[in-house]
Design an enzyme around this catalytic site. Structure first.
Site: not given
Length: 423
Positions: A124, A370, A400, A402
């Site tokens: 991300c 996203h 955050c 993954g």
């Protein structure tokens, strides 16, 4: 409050500043706002409109074709000679052969063969890492101008199921780090007591803000239209006007076998498609070549967290980057914190103690979607555009990541206020 959580749950460390922030001595707002010839500045920052999963405007468009269209539009808009680029870094996660696709897209868009390119995948945060890589290369003196791209088509290239060896999988943390993101959402909600009601309330804020931003034309200021297969794409098709609390509370949980089963299609980020880019160079070169300076890259931080609580990454990443550059949370004018799930977003906002008025003022990923590789660049594009509208200065982006990580970046708005730019 977040200091104790950082100390007990997270293993955040403050490393040497040399690789992560400006090389100029001193800290604090005055230092961050200084203008020096060797500053890394952003001269162009735009994104495509975003497309919803499976039924959206990019559902049949692979990432190389998306990049080709975005690059052509950027060069048409800026009139930049692509031969002036010293390097390109593309943040992307799941397309097959991303390096080959990115190189091919660059060449097809008219970038000369002697301009190199690389890809980076930190899930991300991949887009932010692309910006970071180019910024660091400029700081080191290896290059003086580069481009950071973030791109993802999650319709064509959804998250693959990670496969690890049995001997690795039997280690609990290793097993946790490859679990579906929805599972981590439920673990955060269950462990940190984030109720379904609270998740829906935060989701409603995101939907409401994004709907207003779209209706008032705010997003049009950050979107660059792209032409693909004879069609001009210029408006997000991901935003759902008219979302109400009643609608959100009536949705069925998506992950009914995990935790308290509070995650729904309305309080989690969308799965979508899109691309964004930034052009970076030194202040000295930008001024010499009469390039408009939109902002300055200040620094970044990356942290690791317990994989099963992946979503709390910003709770460690934001204090870390603020400490590195000598800022406080109150110094920041706008935060763009990724809304992977309302569970983790709500917990991060409240644990960090930041006013929601400063966070995602035009909605976040729950409303706008996203696309993994795009998000890190999209947040910078969106945040700088909003600072320009408000005539404010400091932006912090965070997400955050993954497998159990978090990342954050600090940027300064230097664009002229819109009313001045139009005079």
């Amino acid at each position: 409050m977040f200091a104790s959580t950082t100390a007990t749950v997270l293993r955040a460390k403050i490393p040497s500043m040399m690789r992560n922030v400006s090389t100029h001595s001193g800290k604090g707002v005055s230092t961050v706002l200084q203008k020096n010839p060797d500053d890394v500045v952003i001269t162009f920052a735009k994104r495509t409109a975003m497309g919803k999963n499976r039924k959206g405007q990019f559902k049949d468009i692979p990432v190389d074709e998306m990049m080709q269209a975005l690059l052509k539009a950027a060069f048409d808009k800026t009139k930049l000679d692509p031969a002036k680029l010293d390097d390109i870094c593309v943040g992307t996660c799941h397309p097959p052969s991303p390096m080959y696709s990115s190189r091919a897209a660059a060449l097809a868009s008219g970038i000369p063969h002697d301009v190199p390119i690389s890809t980076v995948n930190r899930l991300c945060s991949s887009g932010l890492m692309a910006i970071r890589n180019i910024a660091h290369a400029i700081q080191s003196g290896e290059i003086s101008m580069g481009m950071a791209i973030g791109v993802e088509n999650m319709t064509l290239n959804p998250r693959p199921t990670p496969v690890i060896a049995e001997s690795v999988d039997k280690i609990p943390r290793a097993h946790d780090c490859i679990q579906p993101m929805g599972w981590t959402s439920e673990m955060v909600a269950q462990t940190y007591k984030v109720s379904r009601q609270k998740q829906d309330e935060y989701a409603f804020i995101s939907h409401t803000r994004a709907t207003k931003a779209m209706a008032t034309g705010i997003f049009s200021e950050e979107i660059i239209p792209v032409e693909i297969r004879g069609t001009v794409i210029s408006v997000d098709d991901t935003i759902r006007p008219g979302v109400t609390m009643e609608m959100l509370s009536g949705l069925k949980p998506v992950f009914q076998d995990w935790g308290d089963a509070a995650t729904t299609a309305g309080n989690a980020s969308g799965i979508g498609d899109g691309a964004a880019l930034c052009i970076l160079t030194t202040r000295e070169r930008a001024e010499k070549e009469n390039m408009e300076i939109l902002g300055k890259w200040v620094g970044s931080a990356v942290v690791g967290v317990e994989p099963r609580y992946m979503g709390i990454g910003p709770i460690a990443a934001i204090p870390k980057v603020l400490t590195q550059v000598g800022l406080t949370k109150d110094d920041i004018d706008i935060y763009e914190i990724n809304e992977a799930f309302a569970s983790q977003f709500a917990y991060c906002v409240e644990e960090l103690g930041i006013s929601i008025d400063k966070i995602n003022p035009n909605g976040g990923a729950i409303a706008v979607t996203h696309p993994l590789g795009m998000t890190g660049v999209r947040q910078v594009v969106t945040g700088l555009a909003e600072l320009r509208r408000r005539d404010k200065r400091l932006l912090c982006t965070s997400m955050c990541v993954g497998s159990g990580m978090g990342a954050a970046g600090i940027f300064v708005n230097e664009a002229k206020p819109l009313y001045e730019a139009k005079l």
